[in-house]
Design an enzyme around this catalytic site. Structure first.
Site, PDB file in Angstrom:
ATOM      1  N   LYS A 131       0.823  -1.216   0.000  1.00 34.93           N
ATOM      2  CA  LYS A 131       0.000   0.000   0.000  1.00 34.93           C
ATOM      3  C   LYS A 131       0.856   1.265   0.000  1.00 34.93           C
ATOM      4  O   LYS A 131       0.485   2.267  -0.606  1.00 34.93           O
ATOM      5  CB  LYS A 131      -0.944   0.025   1.209  1.00 34.93           C
ATOM      6  CG  LYS A 131      -2.122  -0.913   1.062  1.00 34.93           C
ATOM      7  CD  LYS A 131      -3.256  -0.505   1.992  1.00 34.93           C
ATOM      8  CE  LYS A 131      -4.416  -1.464   1.903  1.00 34.93           C
ATOM      9  NZ  LYS A 131      -5.449  -1.219   2.915  1.00 34.93           N
ATOM     10  N   LYS A 145      -6.205 -10.054  -7.745  1.00 33.87           N
ATOM     11  CA  LYS A 145      -7.416 -10.111  -6.948  1.00 33.87           C
ATOM     12  C   LYS A 145      -8.478  -9.150  -7.480  1.00 33.87           C
ATOM     13  O   LYS A 145      -8.144  -8.059  -7.932  1.00 33.87           O
ATOM     14  CB  LYS A 145      -7.049  -9.697  -5.512  1.00 33.87           C
ATOM     15  CG  LYS A 145      -7.737 -10.515  -4.446  1.00 33.87           C
ATOM     16  CD  LYS A 145      -7.250 -10.108  -3.079  1.00 33.87           C
ATOM     17  CE  LYS A 145      -8.440  -9.785  -2.201  1.00 33.87           C
ATOM     18  NZ  LYS A 145      -8.101  -9.546  -0.809  1.00 33.87           N
ATOM     19  N   LYS A 198     -11.664  -3.124  -5.787  1.00 31.13           N
ATOM     20  CA  LYS A 198     -12.421  -1.915  -6.124  1.00 31.13           C
ATOM     21  C   LYS A 198     -11.477  -0.834  -6.643  1.00 31.13           C
ATOM     22  O   LYS A 198     -11.916   0.145  -7.248  1.00 31.13           O
ATOM     23  CB  LYS A 198     -13.230  -1.431  -4.933  1.00 31.13           C
ATOM     24  CG  LYS A 198     -12.443  -0.698  -3.897  1.00 31.13           C
ATOM     25  CD  LYS A 198     -13.271   0.435  -3.322  1.00 31.13           C
ATOM     26  CE  LYS A 198     -12.367   1.549  -2.862  1.00 31.13           C
ATOM     27  NZ  LYS A 198     -13.015   2.821  -2.665  1.00 31.13           N
TER      28      LYS A 198
END
Ligand code: TRP
Length: 345
Positions: free
Chosen positions: A115, A207, A210
């Site tokens: 991240k 994966k 969103k």
């Protein structure tokens, strides 16, 4: 060894736009667990703000995820559904855990590295300390079992390490207070049914997410039937027909993903799906897949929308959930404070 009462805790981020991966990977597992366990389901708004969130959207997303969880079949009367920020013990215990966990432990967290990316210096301190807050979520209720996906296993292990270090660092204080020797349980991962990893419709190795810029990579829970049909039609496949056994899915990530999605929606094993569709072309399989997806998603979407039309009702559920969560958390936090030496009695 004391045995801790079995209790399930799980969290979900209030990110807008829930997709099939969230639904099949997390929410339906929760629905199954509520039959056999005492559960707390938490919308983790404090985790969400470790990266920038638009305030008005955060309020909306918290309600929407709550609505979706209830629409999917979680019973907020039998179990506890609440949002994290409303029980201050999460933040308080997280601070204590900031002082238990070691820099080195957190530096090894792969999710932080992913991240934060190349801009590590610019990441929030909260993003780095994220796993400590997650440990606090779980241990504030002395939860023993945590349903988590693959990507959260490392964080759950860190929670165990924190529990263990707390128990041993404060063993003497725990004993002096006449408390049970293993103060915190070591929470265990709980995998209900076959592991469900839902991948992108355009890349069977990534994966479903969103944050993928292309909406064609995912089925959103609010997509209508036509959109779902179009996305599956355009989903990437390979030229071979479907294999008739699971071994035949090896090296075919896109086929594997679509079969996995069908299996999860139908509540069957992949092998069963392949015994039905082995030898079929993808065009035929995709039609069946669309049908079952629409059948499963549409009622949840409709109920989520209905609940969203009455935000007052959702808020009332969250207020009630927070009060019941506090009733469990308060005595635990109080004894933590005694153990650490923050209060005397
Ligand atoms: N980090 C989890 C996720 O992104 C969400 C979460 C927060 C959680 N606190 C938790 C999951 C406690 C399980 C238990 O999916």
């Amino acid at each position: 060894m004391t045995t801790h009462t079995s209790r399930v805790f799980s969290g979900i981020q209030p990110t807008g736009n829930l997709h099939l991966g969230n639904y099949l990977g997390a929410i339906t597992k929760w629905v199954a667990l509520q039959e056999s366990h005492e559960c707390l389901f938490c919308v983790v708004d404090l985790h969400a703000i470790t990266v920038w969130q638009d305030p008005a959207e955060l309020v909306r997303n918290t309600r929407e995820v709550t609505a979706a969880v209830i629409a999917a079949g979680i019973d907020p009367k039998k179990h506890i559904v609440f949002n994290q920020s409303q029980v201050s013990g999460h933040a308080e215990l997280a601070w204590i855990f900031n002082c238990v966990a070691r820099m080195g432990w957190l530096s090894r967290m792969t999710q932080f590295k992913e991240k934060a990316g190349k801009h590590r210096e610019n990441a929030s301190v909260g993003l780095f300390a994220y796993p400590n807050l997650m440990a606090a979520d779980i241990l504030l209720y002395k939860a023993t079992h945590v349903p988590v996906g693959d990507d959260q296993k490392q964080h759950l292990e860190l929670s165990r390490d924190i529990a263990q270090k707390f128990n041993s660092d404060f063993a003497a204080s725990v004993a002096a207070l006449d408390l049970a020797a293993d103060f915190f349980p070591l929470p265990e991962p709980l995998i209900a049914g076959p592991a469900t990893r839902i991948m992108s419709l355009r890349d069977g190795r990534a994966k479903m997410s969103k944050s993928d810029p292309s909406d064609m990579t995912r089925i959103n829970m609010m997509d209508d039937a036509n959109t779902i049909a179009r996305k599956f039609q355009k989903a990437r496949t390979d030229p071979e027909p479907l294999p008739s056994s699971e071994a035949g899915l090896e090296g075919r990530p896109e086929a594997d993903n679509l079969v996995g999605i069908y299996a999860a929606l139908a509540g069957h094993a992949k092998a069963e799906v392949l015994s039905e569709f082995g030898g079929s072309q993808f065009s035929a399989f995709k039609k069946a897949l669309t049908e079952i997806a629409v059948e499963r998603v549409a009622p949840v979407a409709a109920e989520t929308k209905r609940l969203m039309d009455d935000p007052g009702q959702i808020d009332a559920i969250l207020v009630d959930g927070a009060a019941r969560a506090r009733a469990i958390a308060d005595p635990v936090l109080r004894s933590v404070k005694q153990v650490v030496g923050l209060i005397q009695d």
